[in-house]
Design a protein around this motif. Sequence first.
Motif, mmCIF file in Angstrom:
data_model
loop_
_atom_site.group_PDB
_atom_site.id
_atom_site.type_symbol
_atom_site.label_atom_id
_atom_site.label_comp_id
_atom_site.label_asym_id
_atom_site.label_seq_id
_atom_site.Cartn_x
_atom_site.Cartn_y
_atom_site.Cartn_z
ATOM 1 N N PRO A 161 41.624 -2.140 36.645
ATOM 2 C CA PRO A 161 40.241 -2.443 37.035
ATOM 3 C C PRO A 161 39.308 -1.240 36.846
ATOM 4 O O PRO A 161 38.804 -0.655 37.808
ATOM 5 N N LEU A 162 39.080 -0.885 35.594
ATOM 6 C CA LEU A 162 38.288 0.308 35.301
ATOM 7 C C LEU A 162 37.044 -0.023 34.475
ATOM 8 O O LEU A 162 36.620 0.758 33.625
ATOM 9 N N ASN A 163 36.443 -1.179 34.754
ATOM 10 C CA ASN A 163 35.248 -1.582 34.022
ATOM 11 C C ASN A 163 34.126 -0.550 34.158
ATOM 12 O O ASN A 163 33.438 -0.238 33.182
ATOM 13 N N ASN A 164 33.926 -0.039 35.350
ATOM 14 C CA ASN A 164 32.850 0.927 35.569
ATOM 15 C C ASN A 164 33.159 2.276 34.923
ATOM 16 O O ASN A 164 32.247 2.967 34.471
ATOM 17 N N PHE A 165 34.413 2.643 34.868
ATOM 18 C CA PHE A 165 34.820 3.846 34.137
ATOM 19 C C PHE A 165 34.452 3.689 32.663
ATOM 20 O O PHE A 165 33.900 4.594 32.040
ATOM 21 N N CYS A 166 34.725 2.506 32.115
ATOM 22 C CA CYS A 166 34.385 2.207 30.726
ATOM 23 C C CYS A 166 32.873 2.278 30.521
ATOM 24 O O CYS A 166 32.400 2.810 29.508
ATOM 25 N N LEU A 167 32.108 1.769 31.471
ATOM 26 C CA LEU A 167 30.648 1.854 31.393
ATOM 27 C C LEU A 167 30.212 3.310 31.280
ATOM 28 O O LEU A 167 29.357 3.649 30.453
ATOM 29 N N GLY A 168 30.796 4.173 32.072
ATOM 30 C CA GLY A 168 30.467 5.595 31.996
ATOM 31 C C GLY A 168 30.810 6.207 30.657
ATOM 32 O O GLY A 168 30.050 7.022 30.115
ATOM 33 N N LEU A 169 31.958 5.816 30.095
ATOM 34 C CA LEU A 169 32.334 6.304 28.768
ATOM 35 C C LEU A 169 31.305 5.884 27.712
ATOM 36 O O LEU A 169 30.910 6.688 26.860
ATOM 37 N N ILE A 170 30.874 4.628 27.779
ATOM 38 C CA ILE A 170 29.894 4.126 26.813
ATOM 39 C C ILE A 170 28.572 4.868 26.952
ATOM 40 O O ILE A 170 27.978 5.315 25.960
ATOM 41 N N GLN A 171 28.098 5.008 28.179
ATOM 42 C CA GLN A 171 26.837 5.722 28.407
ATOM 43 C C GLN A 171 26.924 7.156 27.886
ATOM 44 O O GLN A 171 25.992 7.649 27.237
ATOM 45 N N ALA A 172 28.038 7.814 28.162
ATOM 46 C CA ALA A 172 28.207 9.196 27.721
ATOM 47 C C ALA A 172 28.282 9.286 26.203
ATOM 48 O O ALA A 172 27.782 10.251 25.608
ATOM 49 N N CYS A 173 28.886 8.293 25.565
ATOM 50 C CA CYS A 173 28.951 8.275 24.108
ATOM 51 C C CYS A 173 27.545 8.191 23.526
ATOM 52 O O CYS A 173 27.202 8.923 22.579
ATOM 53 N N MET A 174 26.731 7.327 24.073
ATOM 54 C CA MET A 174 25.354 7.189 23.587
ATOM 55 C C MET A 174 24.605 8.518 23.763
ATOM 56 O O MET A 174 23.902 8.966 22.865
ATOM 57 N N GLU A 175 24.785 9.154 24.909
ATOM 58 C CA GLU A 175 24.129 10.440 25.174
ATOM 59 C C GLU A 175 24.641 11.519 24.222
ATOM 60 O O GLU A 175 23.867 12.343 23.735
ATOM 61 N N HIS A 176 25.932 11.524 23.967
ATOM 62 C CA HIS A 176 26.534 12.517 23.073
ATOM 63 C C HIS A 176 25.871 12.490 21.702
ATOM 64 O O HIS A 176 25.660 13.540 21.092
ATOM 65 N N PHE A 177 25.568 11.294 21.221
ATOM 66 C CA PHE A 177 24.948 11.155 19.917
ATOM 67 C C PHE A 177 23.420 11.193 19.983
ATOM 68 O O PHE A 177 22.750 10.959 18.985
ATOM 69 N N GLY A 178 22.884 11.506 21.176
ATOM 70 C CA GLY A 178 21.444 11.645 21.334
ATOM 71 C C GLY A 178 20.689 10.335 21.184
ATOM 72 O O GLY A 178 19.525 10.343 20.767
ATOM 73 N N GLN A 179 21.333 9.234 21.535
ATOM 74 C CA GLN A 179 20.706 7.926 21.376
ATOM 75 C C GLN A 179 20.393 7.324 22.748
ATOM 76 O O GLN A 179 21.297 7.121 23.560
ATOM 77 N N LYS A 180 19.122 7.072 22.972
ATOM 78 C CA LYS A 180 18.726 6.411 24.208
ATOM 79 C C LYS A 180 19.172 4.965 24.125
ATOM 80 O O LYS A 180 19.120 4.341 23.064
ATOM 81 N N SER A 181 19.615 4.453 25.262
ATOM 82 C CA SER A 181 20.145 3.094 25.256
ATOM 83 C C SER A 181 20.006 2.442 26.613
ATOM 84 O O SER A 181 19.791 3.104 27.629
ATOM 85 N N GLU A 182 20.141 1.140 26.586
ATOM 86 C CA GLU A 182 20.309 0.342 27.796
ATOM 87 C C GLU A 182 21.648 -0.364 27.648
ATOM 88 O O GLU A 182 21.929 -0.948 26.601
ATOM 89 N N VAL A 183 22.463 -0.266 28.679
ATOM 90 C CA VAL A 183 23.795 -0.871 28.642
ATOM 91 C C VAL A 183 23.903 -1.855 29.798
ATOM 92 O O VAL A 183 23.724 -1.469 30.952
ATOM 93 N N SER A 184 24.165 -3.101 29.467
ATOM 94 C CA SER A 184 24.406 -4.089 30.518
ATOM 95 C C SER A 184 25.896 -4.421 30.527
ATOM 96 O O SER A 184 26.559 -4.384 29.493
ATOM 97 N N MET A 185 26.392 -4.708 31.721
ATOM 98 C CA MET A 185 27.810 -5.022 31.870
ATOM 99 C C MET A 185 27.944 -6.348 32.599
ATOM 100 O O MET A 185 27.325 -6.555 33.638
ATOM 101 N N GLN A 186 28.777 -7.214 32.055
ATOM 102 C CA GLN A 186 29.088 -8.477 32.704
ATOM 103 C C GLN A 186 30.606 -8.549 32.875
ATOM 104 O O GLN A 186 31.358 -8.456 31.900
ATOM 105 N N GLU A 187 31.035 -8.695 34.118
ATOM 106 C CA GLU A 187 32.465 -8.826 34.401
ATOM 107 C C GLU A 187 32.949 -10.188 33.905
ATOM 108 O O GLU A 187 32.320 -11.212 34.171
ATOM 109 N N VAL A 188 34.053 -10.189 33.171
ATOM 110 C CA VAL A 188 34.631 -11.439 32.674
ATOM 111 C C VAL A 188 36.140 -11.462 32.931
ATOM 112 O O VAL A 188 36.915 -11.996 32.154
ATOM 113 N N THR A 189 36.542 -10.893 34.046
ATOM 114 C CA THR A 189 37.951 -10.816 34.419
ATOM 115 C C THR A 189 38.517 -12.215 34.628
ATOM 116 O O THR A 189 37.888 -13.063 35.248
#
Length: 181
Positions: free
Chosen positions: A138-166
């Motif tokens: 159950p690490l969906n939010n950990f994954c969200l952080g990885l995605i956000q950090a990836c976008m920041e790493h590449f200097g790309q502003k983004s909006e990330v939405s997450m929908q649980e589909v467990t």
Amino acid sequence: MKGIVFVELIRMAESVMGEDVVDDILDEVSLEGDAAFTSVGNYPCAELLNLVDAFGRHLNAPTDVLQVKFGHWMFGRFAEGYPVFFEGKNDAFDMLESIENDVHIEVRKLYPEAELPTFATERLAPDQLKMTYISERPLNNFCLGLIQACMEHFGQKSEVSMQEVTRNDRFAAEFVIDKVA
């Protein structure tokens, strides 16, 4: 779950609370072992979640927020420790699309016993990517952080939405990542 994740969680906690406080928390948490995690060991995910809960109680912070922050932390560790994975990637979408078929293949070579999540990606538009995370953890939010950090790493502003589909005892989330100007 690979011990490197535990080691990095403890390092992150020490950077926020200090080593003595973290040691006290580790003494209070009920863990199978003695909290002497090694980066090459394998440990139950439940112990990671127990640690996140304990750190959250001490900081009076929700565990989902801590998982997101930890995702940011781990992405930084990955970028620093494995720069080869970033070679030839023009942007964050290229990096995210490479996880399942490039990064995880290499991780399995190094750690054949590693139980990795599955990531499926789909370009919805030139500036929009859908990424689906499926795992027994159950690490969906950990994954969200990885995605956000990836976008920041590449200097790309983004909006990330997450929908649980467990479903069916498999944790899953769909992330829609929009690049913004």
